[in-house]
Design a protein around this motif. Structure first.
Motif, PDB file in Angstrom:
ATOM      1  N   ASN A 112      17.228  70.762  73.727  1.00 62.94           N
ATOM      2  CA  ASN A 112      17.373  71.667  72.105  1.00 62.94           C
ATOM      3  C   ASN A 112      16.166  71.256  71.329  1.00 62.94           C
ATOM      4  N   PRO A 113      15.726  72.116  70.387  1.00 63.57           N
ATOM      5  CA  PRO A 113      14.402  72.185  69.636  1.00 63.57           C
ATOM      6  C   PRO A 113      14.155  70.853  69.054  1.00 63.57           C
ATOM      7  N   ALA A 114      14.993  70.188  68.674  1.00 64.01           N
ATOM      8  CA  ALA A 114      14.822  68.675  68.156  1.00 64.01           C
ATOM      9  C   ALA A 114      14.578  67.597  69.289  1.00 64.01           C
ATOM     10  N   LYS A 115      14.739  68.219  70.396  1.00 62.12           N
ATOM     11  CA  LYS A 115      14.510  67.471  71.857  1.00 62.12           C
ATOM     12  C   LYS A 115      15.448  65.966  71.587  1.00 62.12           C
ATOM     13  N   ASP A 116      16.505  65.868  71.065  1.00 64.14           N
ATOM     14  CA  ASP A 116      17.117  64.853  71.025  1.00 64.14           C
ATOM     15  C   ASP A 116      18.599  65.046  71.669  1.00 64.14           C
ATOM     16  N   ASN A 117      18.701  65.709  72.684  1.00 63.13           N
ATOM     17  CA  ASN A 117      20.067  65.851  73.548  1.00 63.13           C
ATOM     18  C   ASN A 117      19.633  65.466  74.836  1.00 63.13           C
ATOM     19  N   ALA A 118      18.964  64.808  75.334  1.00 59.99           N
ATOM     20  CA  ALA A 118      18.465  64.465  76.791  1.00 59.99           C
ATOM     21  C   ALA A 118      19.118  63.101  77.263  1.00 59.99           C
ATOM     22  N   ILE A 119      19.622  63.256  78.453  1.00 58.76           N
ATOM     23  CA  ILE A 119      20.157  62.238  78.988  1.00 58.76           C
ATOM     24  C   ILE A 119      19.492  61.863  80.473  1.00 58.76           C
TER      25      ILE A 119
END
Lengths: 339, 339
Positions: free
Chosen positions: A34-41
């Motif tokens: 996502n644009p915030a780059k805060d959904n990576a696992i």
């Protein structure tokens, strides 16, 4: 037309002193960052597994749902897709492939995650077995970046008993003269690989698994010997012996405290893992017994002990072999992500 | 000038069809058979053990006191002293040594006890590991003769998981090309014997044993590797590979019901053991888990489940390695003999 991508790390200086030149990290992603780059696992692989062996836990409606998360599966060094004995050019090929630690692996993965994707925070790192070892490393090496960890059927440091179990596996493989100290060329040490598989068979599943005949009744093999040949020998025979031995070394030497941050102080390293953690051993795992997980949880500030109630032994945690256990792990990941 | 004697059984027809010609049973006795011939105890040997490996449980002041009992230790067929691959003449030598069951063993021992000594009743049969397997056989084959049995760290039938564990041991030994299908002559398969030893090391002692470093702190080895080389490789290297494989076959095929009396009905065979029994598993034994003993006890009319509270794994029961456990077993034998 491979289903994965490769990140070039350049020349990587390893913990034990060698340099892995033109080091490659193979990985596969699911979903969209996502644009915030805060959904990576991040979801590392296990002993001899490759990224597709991890996919059983990823999918629509699961905790690791690509519609919501950007899931990165990095292949462990030595597993045949990332830099490995089998794909590294001379002079570091085959048995000359250098000693790679879990710490080396996770630092390489950190470069992929930060340099390639620009990610600064991870909602979750999770993994089975040696994937759990790498998960613990993520928590200990990058506590400010990792919000949650869920290591399952694995440990923060290879126990002495686990070292001995692996000595047996290694001895069986290398008892085959065809192994030839790793210089077997195109003639693989099939007898040693089959022997290794048979040694592994007693460890992978629990006494109760065999007592209840789940190899026949659930997995559908036609006899115990059929299970040993088809499942176990069939699993190891296609794999490269030097790759297996390289990863085995990584496993035996796994220790989140064996680095300049913690200098061998395991309790200190565990204490530094501030991530919310579910530590999930298999209740009947013979080489990652729940007692070792309890020790870890006792020294981690935000950890919960969540044993997987299963007679599937180490395979309670993967790779999707036991459907009931898949549901348990998936639900616990969902719970943890909601915290 | 050996410390044991030999009983000539003549030509023995075996369960699986071969004839073991001029079959020899090596044995050692302690104490004196009383005039009533009712004070004899039979105490069979274990996998690769010989009679002197059993002596830790025999002595003045112990339950098995030679001042009171006439103790007979028969060596298992295949163990190198009784008829074995290593001492049988052509054409049944080496890998041609026939398949010998635990039932064959106990029938041979019964002949020694009755023909040689004229004994008609036995106050006790006891044994560790494969000695326990033979003990169960005594109870099931000769219920009118055996007053008590105390099998410890063993089972009445080799479990499926135990079969798999032994497949790993066998595969490691036979992965060595020097084994040469058993025709190794004077050049023993040392690499395979060492590999087998390393496989065994993880199974013989429990996870907790290694976690607590009892190999160092109690047994006094200088490092884990020293324990693997000195204790484990040192244990198997002097032994004959064909003997080890013959006894392994006996173990894997152990089953008190696999004979014309019970025709594979294990519950019926267990139910026929009318002897007062203490069934004593090691609480942390990895290949004879207590759950299997509980099943046995549930189907035996006069049996008590007596787990040995120990983290020594299989070695809770022998061969005298763990002093605290020696005391426990000795005390329980005393209790049982008093009943």
């Amino acid at each position: 037309m491979s289903d994965y991508q490769t990140y070039d790390l350049g020349d990587v200086r390893l913990q034990r002193g060698a340099t892995l030149r033109a080091c490659k990290l193979a990985y596969k992603t699911f979903g969209t960052l996502n644009p915030a780059k805060d959904n990576a696992i991040v979801y590392p692989t296990w002993y001899s597994g490759q990224h597709y062996d991890n996919e059983w836990l990823v999918g629509p409606g699961k905790a690791l749902d690509p519609a919501r998360y950007f899931i990165i599966i990095p292949n462990m060094l030595g597993n045949g897709l990332s830099s490995s004995p089998s794909n590294t050019p001379e002079p570091y090929d085959g048995p000359r492939f250098p000693q790679v630690t879990a710490c080396d692996n996770v630092r390489a993965q950190h470069r992929l995650v930060t340099e390639k994707f620009g990610i600064r925070t991870l909602p979750l790192v999770t993994g089975w077995s040696m994937g759990a070892l790498q998960t613990f490393h993520w928590g200990a090496l990058y506590p400010d970046m990792v919000q949650r960890i869920a290591p399952f059927c694995g440990s923060a440091k290879c126990s002495r008993h686990n070292v001995v179990f692996l000595e047996g596996v290694k001895a069986a493989l290398t008892a085959d003269a065809a192994w030839n100290e790793g210089w077997y060329g195109s003639a693989k040490p099939a007898r040693g690989l089959r022997a290794m598989a048979r040694v592994y068979a007693g460890w992978g599943f629990s006494q109760a698994f065999y007592r209840e005949e789940l190899d026949l009744k659930t997995l559908g093999y036609s006899s115990l010997e059929d299970f040993l040949v088809s499942f176990w020998e069939g699993f190891f025979l296609p794999k490269d012996a030097n790759n297996l031995l390289a990863m085995l070394w990584t496993w035996q030497n796994g220790d989140i405290s064996d680095n300049e941050l913690y200098r061998g102080d395991l309790k200190k390293a565990l204490g530094a893992i501030t991530a919310k953690a579910y530590v999930m051993p298999g209740a009947t795992d013979l080489y990652f017994p729940p007692e070792d997980s309890q020790f870890e949880v006792a020294h981690m500030p935000n950890a919960t002990f969540v044993p997987i109630p299963s007679i599937w032994g180490h395979f309670a945690g993967g790779p999707g072999t036991s459907p009931k256990d898949v549901d348990f792990v998936d639900q616990k990941l969902r719970d943890l992500l909601a915290r």
